[in-house]
Design an enzyme around this catalytic site. Sequence first.
Site, PDB file in Angstrom:
ATOM      1  NE  ARG A 223      72.024 107.363 -94.238  1.00 38.35           N
ATOM      2  CZ  ARG A 223      71.114 107.619 -93.301  1.00 38.35           C
ATOM      3  NH1 ARG A 223      71.484 107.894 -92.059  1.00 38.35           N
ATOM      4  NH2 ARG A 223      69.823 107.584 -93.599  1.00 38.35           N
ATOM      5  CG  HIS A 271      72.696 104.558 -87.113  1.00 40.32           C
ATOM      6  ND1 HIS A 271      72.966 104.270 -88.430  1.00 40.32           N
ATOM      7  CD2 HIS A 271      71.873 105.652 -87.130  1.00 40.32           C
ATOM      8  CE1 HIS A 271      72.317 105.122 -89.211  1.00 40.32           C
ATOM      9  NE2 HIS A 271      71.659 105.974 -88.440  1.00 40.32           N
TER      10      HIS A 271
END
Lengths: 308, 308
Positions: A223, A271
């Site tokens: 993250r 991502h």
Amino acid sequence: MSILLVAQRRDMKPFRDAILNVDPNIDIEIWPNSTNPGRVQFAVAWHHPQQIWKSYPNLKVISSLGAGVDHLLKDSSIPEHVQLTRVVVPSLADQMSDYVLTAVLNIIRNSEIYRDQQQESIWKNQPAHLKDELTVGVMGMGELGSTTAKRLYSNGFTVNGWAQSRKELDGISTFTAGNLGEFLNQSNILVNLLPLTPQTEGILDLDLFKELKKPAFIINVARGKHLIEEDLVYALDKELITHAVLDVFSTEPLPESHPFWGRKKITITPHIASVTDPDEVAVLLVENYKRALSGMELLNEVNRKRGY
Amino acid sequence: MSILLVAQRRDMKPFRDAILNVDPNIDIEIWPNSTNPGRVQFAVAWHHPQQIWKSYPNLKVISSLGAGVDHLLKDSSIPEHVQLTRVVVPSLADQMSDYVLTAVLNIIRNSEIYRDQQQESIWKNQPAHLKDELTVGVMGMGELGSTTAKRLYSNGFTVNGWAQSRKELDGISTFTAGNLGEFLNQSNILVNLLPLTPQTEGILDLDLFKELKKPAFIINVARGKHLIEEDLVYALDKELITHAVLDVFSTEPLPESHPFWGRKKITITPHIASVTDPDEVAVLLVENYKRALSGMELLNEVNRKRGY
């Protein structure tokens, strides 16, 4: 009874279609177009807008669409009695280990340097890092972390693992919470695969970078909020870190004006390290939906206190 | 008796030092400074100047410094009675399989596209190629080819192999000389690890590119002369080939004016896929030198007719 699919910035129709492929009799609604909120017992969420849950009085379970559940845990409007689950499918771990292996191989083989040289038509040998010279340290030994550590080891790398609780993995030296310093001192290429919790937020900071064995490299695939972005820029400038490969960012999409874009010592991907396959996920979602309806134990239930 | 080290554009001192580390009693001369050519019985050559051998009347063996021997076979001034050998060490095959694995992973994970996007601050997901969608075809099933095919297979890829004679490798579909078309029709990512012989020179041409399964990719890590460079440019322009990763070139160093440099669809590295480690090679050279002196059978002797 029905399933609600909730997401922002993501098209949920492929997931609806995949679920209907598994069982055409399931009723599915896609937020915000839910016509009968009272029937919703099971929700599938990915970066949902907070405070929507009060419209669904009979909700029993919310499943994350990925392995991470920080987006659910930070939403205090989710009632206590609602159970949380996450999706852990083999292909997520396989994709993740491919991504990390690619990043590690590109680091030892100087791929970024050769690419820069090519842009200037420069033919120049750069000594490769030997595999036994650089140790990879994997933080987080859950499904993704363990699979990734095993992949690296089977490709000839020396691998350390760090986790809250002791893990036993063939050929991999594992360290536990109290031995973070020792783990870092013995790791050159740090791979972050920790869950995002109040304890791990901001863990990739200047203090950690200083502890790493040099030359040091960072691969963040967990993250964005694990990383203190200013600290990374400082550490790259001071050559405490040689190169960073980042797939996740504090703000996504990464703003056009962000200083990371222009840095040669940072490799940016949007991502994509591990992308959920609707067909594979649908099988698991349907299984958990049926378990929820019949009151059976859920697969991959999240422990809210632990944070994953 | 002595060993002669001969190379152009390569410093041979590290090899002399490594050989002396193995056996300090061996006499070594580095071309062109040989003081006693009559004592030379064993030569180690890498891109040597032709026609030098007549100065060494007692030469018995010439060893290539790498796995390739095309630079020796094309020198017709080497007397027939001189035996040729080559160096096959585990780390060469390991480095080669690392390089190829890196290239294949970068292809399926769109690394080059993301890098281009980064230069323009573009955040955009590119669908990854699934591993079971693209098949890797390895041409050449010698030490380097077999090790590389096995590495790819153990990392989850579907792998075809093509070789002159039938090879049996677990999990890998192998094709022989007569079935080249069939092999190509079933391979997307072509890895060339063939020896360079009159039969294989120019094998990577437009006809071959057309036969490959689409989307098609080329990885050339053997010799520059396997590839018809104009055909590759044409095939990239016509989108018959999506991307090429090249470590070897017809002329090395690749001239600054060469059209390959500026192409985004070509990844260039300066002949670094597999680099000989002096210490590892020295052990093998000394062993073969002693075998030559005592008239024993040599390790890795080259069959001149076969070409490798």
